[in-house]
Design an enzyme around this catalytic site. Sequence first.
Site, short mmCIF file in Angstrom:
data_model
loop_
_atom_site.label_atom_id
_atom_site.label_comp_id
_atom_site.label_asym_id
_atom_site.label_seq_id
_atom_site.Cartn_x
_atom_site.Cartn_y
_atom_site.Cartn_z
N ILE A 404 0.79 -1.15 0.12
CA ILE A 404 -0.34 0.02 -0.07
C ILE A 404 1.11 1.18 0.13
O ILE A 404 0.43 2.42 -0.58
CB ILE A 404 -0.54 0.11 1.74
CG1 ILE A 404 -2.02 -1.11 1.09
CG2 ILE A 404 -1.40 1.86 1.55
CD1 ILE A 404 -2.57 -1.91 2.22
N ASP A 405 2.25 1.12 0.85
CA ASP A 405 2.53 2.41 1.01
C ASP A 405 3.92 2.76 -0.84
O ASP A 405 3.02 3.97 -1.20
CB ASP A 405 3.97 2.09 1.67
CG ASP A 405 4.74 2.93 3.16
OD1 ASP A 405 3.83 4.41 2.18
OD2 ASP A 405 5.37 3.20 3.57
N ASP A 406 4.06 1.52 -1.02
CA ASP A 406 4.55 1.38 -2.92
C ASP A 406 3.44 2.48 -3.41
O ASP A 406 3.90 3.32 -4.60
CB ASP A 406 5.51 0.63 -2.37
CG ASP A 406 6.68 0.21 -2.78
OD1 ASP A 406 7.63 1.02 -3.11
OD2 ASP A 406 6.80 0.00 -1.48
#
Length: 668
Positions: A404-406
């Site tokens: 989710i961060d990337d």
Amino acid sequence: MTATTDGSSGATAPQPTSATTAQPTDTTPGTAGTEAAAGRAIQRATDFLLARQDDRGWWKGDLDTNVTMDAEDLLLRQFLGIRDRATTEAAALFIRGEQREDGTWATFHGGPGELSTTIEAYVALRLAGDAPDDAHMARASAWIRERGGIAESRVFTRIWLALFGWWKWDDLPELPPELIYFPKWMPLNIYDFGCWARQTIVPLTVVSAKRPVRPAPFPLDELHTDPSDPNPAKPLAPAASWDGAFQRLDKIMHGYRKVALRSLRKAAMNSAARWIVERQENDGCWGGIQPPAVYSVIALHLLGYDLEHPVLKAGLASLDRFAVWREDGARMIEACQSPVWDTCLATIALADAGLPADHPALVRAAEWMIAEQIDRPGDWSVRKPQLEPGGWAFEFDNDNYPDIDDTAEVVLALRRVDHPDKARVERAIERGVRWNLGMQSKNGAWGAFDVDNTSPFPNRLPFCDFGEVIDPPSADVTGHVVEMLAVEGHTRDPRTRRGIEWLLAEQEVNGAWFGRWGVNYVYGTGSVVPALTAAGLPASHPAIRRAVTWLESVQNEDGGWGEDLRSYRYEDWKGHGASTASQTGWALLALLAAGERDSKAVERGVTYLAETQTEDGTWDEPYFTGTGFPWDFSINYHLYRQVFPLTALGRYVNGEPFSDKGAATKGS
């Protein structure tokens, strides 16, 4: 700074004299000299970064962790019978170079000696031919014995030793392969574990069931406090406690091993093997990270896969690609590789620093990132079966586990680039946004890889003493997602508002936010404040003011910011540590987003970055500012020292990105 050698007590943060106290905001404009110095630093840093882009469009810095990666690589080769002299000598050269004066090895620069790491490094050097009575080895073994010897090491270390008969399998926690059959609603099913733990535990159930022992090339009596009693009995924790309950459960599992149906156990191991093979990536690795790869290779080999089998051949080749060969001939093993993460952060940094949006370097980066978008379901879809794929992973090849961060940061990066095929970019962004929104947890926040991966049970298992094994939502990831959603015009979406509410509720009393994937409160605060202001919170909001006050209070005398990894364990280390370029960048990003561009704190922070930049346009940063598991597994991302200072300097000179769009969407 002082700390005991084992880091367990006595660690004290820098005294107040090493950091400034909170100062009133200086509203006079920043000096022309500071702006000029920032401009020169931007140019040098931009040139440095552009020169290091791969022709295919990506960036990747070294990912430095600790010597257990290198030690376990040698132990794996010893177990498989493929250890060669050249690899061993190169690995030993690196491991020796990381040893501290007291004979120990740490898990981060400047940190205390760590028992399991020191044991594994010691054994690796024994494999390389270093003698127990060599001075550096004698110091290490004495330190190990003083701390209880092998018996006090983590489970993973003792598993590696059990592979060679240096530890008894009976004295390890039991991990039955039948776990693969637990339904998803049942506690301790494999999807209750974070993806990194899940990928490691499944192959280890096979290893635990097989209990292999290869001939030991030498004894390790010198690593026991009493070689005649290497595993002294310990009393169980009270039965009414969580620890006591799971200790007794482990005893039941040991008993079950004796009565388990052979047919069921064989079927379970074969099911585990299928699960492992199905998750091998195109490059031969598993999850793009080293631990699952080494255990998967061992498990499949124990089940009859020979070293020339395509699966094992590709797996071993992938591990070789994790090796970084240094100029002195030393060989360092990366635990992981971070090209997608590095590329999106480099793109953001260069764009915010003023590089034209249609610059060929940015277009190449965008083209590469678009091609890396994942279009098939992965393990995340077990809990979100109807959600359309569209995320990005951290590594070159990790289609099973986009994160989710990337995905949030790639969307923010793509939005900064003027790519000739605008429709293609829009499609990629729309799919990424839709996937991120679909991965929101019930509490309104976002974890890294899975939805609602919050079971309280996995961390309680005696087996799971190696660090975090679940993936609950975090402030830093949630902040990045909220920032992305705000830029994409979703500020008033109820899902975005729930994320904002969660972030506001998670703010610490002191004004900071906890950093799960970066060290620590400086990272969390640097991730959240830009998100909240992008989503429409005014600079005067109490949460923003508290964050500004805290950041000002922990600014070091040299003008920079730094935070030691001991802040994950000790209250008085919060926000304290030697100044680093990356952490100074994070603090400045928060302060600039909070409207503090002309404050004294920002001017001093910018001056610190300008004055500490090296002639070639980068910054020296030996300190570890990245986190795999808080405290237990730390990372030095070699590109962090480049991208975050450049992003902060760029915003100082050019202003906040998307400020016009953000203002337009706040009330939409």
